[in-house]
Design an enzyme around this catalytic site. Sequence first.
Site, short mmCIF file in Angstrom:
data_model
loop_
_atom_site.label_atom_id
_atom_site.label_comp_id
_atom_site.label_asym_id
_atom_site.label_seq_id
_atom_site.Cartn_x
_atom_site.Cartn_y
_atom_site.Cartn_z
N HIS A 1 0.68 -1.16 0.33
CA HIS A 1 0.15 -0.14 0.17
C HIS A 1 0.76 1.75 0.34
O HIS A 1 1.65 1.16 0.51
CB HIS A 1 -0.85 0.90 1.09
N HIS B 1 -3.36 -0.09 13.70
CA HIS B 1 -2.79 -1.24 14.16
C HIS B 1 -1.31 -1.58 15.50
O HIS B 1 -2.16 -0.76 16.40
CB HIS B 1 -1.64 -0.81 13.39
N TYR C 1 -8.08 0.33 5.04
CA TYR C 1 -7.66 0.47 4.11
C TYR C 1 -8.30 0.41 2.64
O TYR C 1 -9.69 -0.14 3.48
CB TYR C 1 -6.36 -1.05 4.09
N GLU D 1 -4.42 3.69 2.14
CA GLU D 1 -4.14 3.82 3.76
C GLU D 1 -4.46 5.10 4.06
O GLU D 1 -3.78 5.05 3.17
CB GLU D 1 -3.21 3.17 4.48
#
Lengths: 307, 130
Positions: free
Chosen positions: A214, A246, A255, A265
């Site tokens: 990403h 995260h 995402y 993201e």
Amino acid sequence: MKKGVMRPGHIQIRVLDMKEALEHYRDLLGLIEVDTDSQGRVYLKGWTEIDKFSVVLRLADEPGMDFVGYKVLNNETLEQLHQELIDFGCNVEEIPTGELNGCGRRIRFDSPTGHMFEIYAEKEQTGKWGIADVNPEAWPRNLKGMKATRFDHCLLYGPNIAGTLDLFQKVLGFDIAEQVVDDKGFRVAQFLTVGQKAHDVAFIEHPEPGKLHHASFLLDTWEDVLRAADLISMEDVSIDIGPTRHGLTHGKTIYFFDKSGNRSEVFCCGDYHYPDHPTVTWTADQLGKAIFYHDRVLNERFLTVLT
Amino acid sequence: MVILFLFDFFDTGTTVALMTVAITLNKPEWGGSMTTKQLHRIEVVNRNQVFYCAEDQVLLIGMERQNINCINVGCRGGGCGVCKVRIITGEYETKCMSRAHISEAEEKHNYALACRVLPRGDLLIEYDKQ
């Protein structure tokens, strides 16, 4: 040890359809379209970025990433690192001034993970978009979509991330801020920083070289991440996962995919890193929590879908 | 829209019956705002699964909307190759797909990414990935 690399400066992303790509990067993410070159590449930037551009979109028949560029302090640094990249054993190519509109001479090199990177010292500085350089207001009024503030980092997949770590540490002066280590002590993921951010680039061990997981863009607040999620639903955009947090870097995130299948993201907040800080370690048996701190369950698509 | 939502809770047989209702309800003489959409039967032969897909909807989205998961869902943008299928019989059109996953030769042999296939008739397809 710092080697004069300042920050991620640009990423060139391949897209299958430029109109659809602009709907994603300009209208949804809210990047500012700043230029189009003679090759048809379109240049964009986050509104807070001082340099002219940070995202270049190139029409191609397969999506993915062409290269990521890092800006260095000055031309002396560029020359020094140029030689060190050659000495390290990289395949090195010089890209002349102006090959990207407004960008100075670039030194392009490959990495053990099969990605192309470049360093450069000069890029036209157009200032923050929509606000004055002197007595600047807080933000411009006419931003679109998610109002992404800057291109922040990317996560790349490829083989031999240990080799790429060596290159980024020894030649470019990055630190390893965070890592995931398996039960045999093998590093499967590494988050590298060249400043105080938790990551300026990250790598995950993967057999196919040169893959993009990403490209990431910064938002200010968790509320902005939730608003981004609303826009993703309103526009019926392909969602991957989130909003969530995260474990790694502790960023708050969502995402989703552009219309060519490249993952984007948008995120806010997260950890910081100084050069004297020890590397933060997550163990592979806690990988679910490391990636998705709330669900604590691995997601096949997030781990394996790449361009 | 309510009926499409209900599909999630029924098996394929019930879905077929409800789909008939949906098509009926969609007829213009009922005065609704929904437009008439041709629905095509998509059979994934090696998975023993059937779903229905409108002309303007790509196969993968049609499948997801009916809560069927016989084809893995990746980027939904023709980029990652996770939903690569082979169309055995039936008419279809494709939107652009990554050449890294569908070569020109494969395209000629009716391989495609389900996220980029628009049905133009009933289709028999197969999906090989685990």
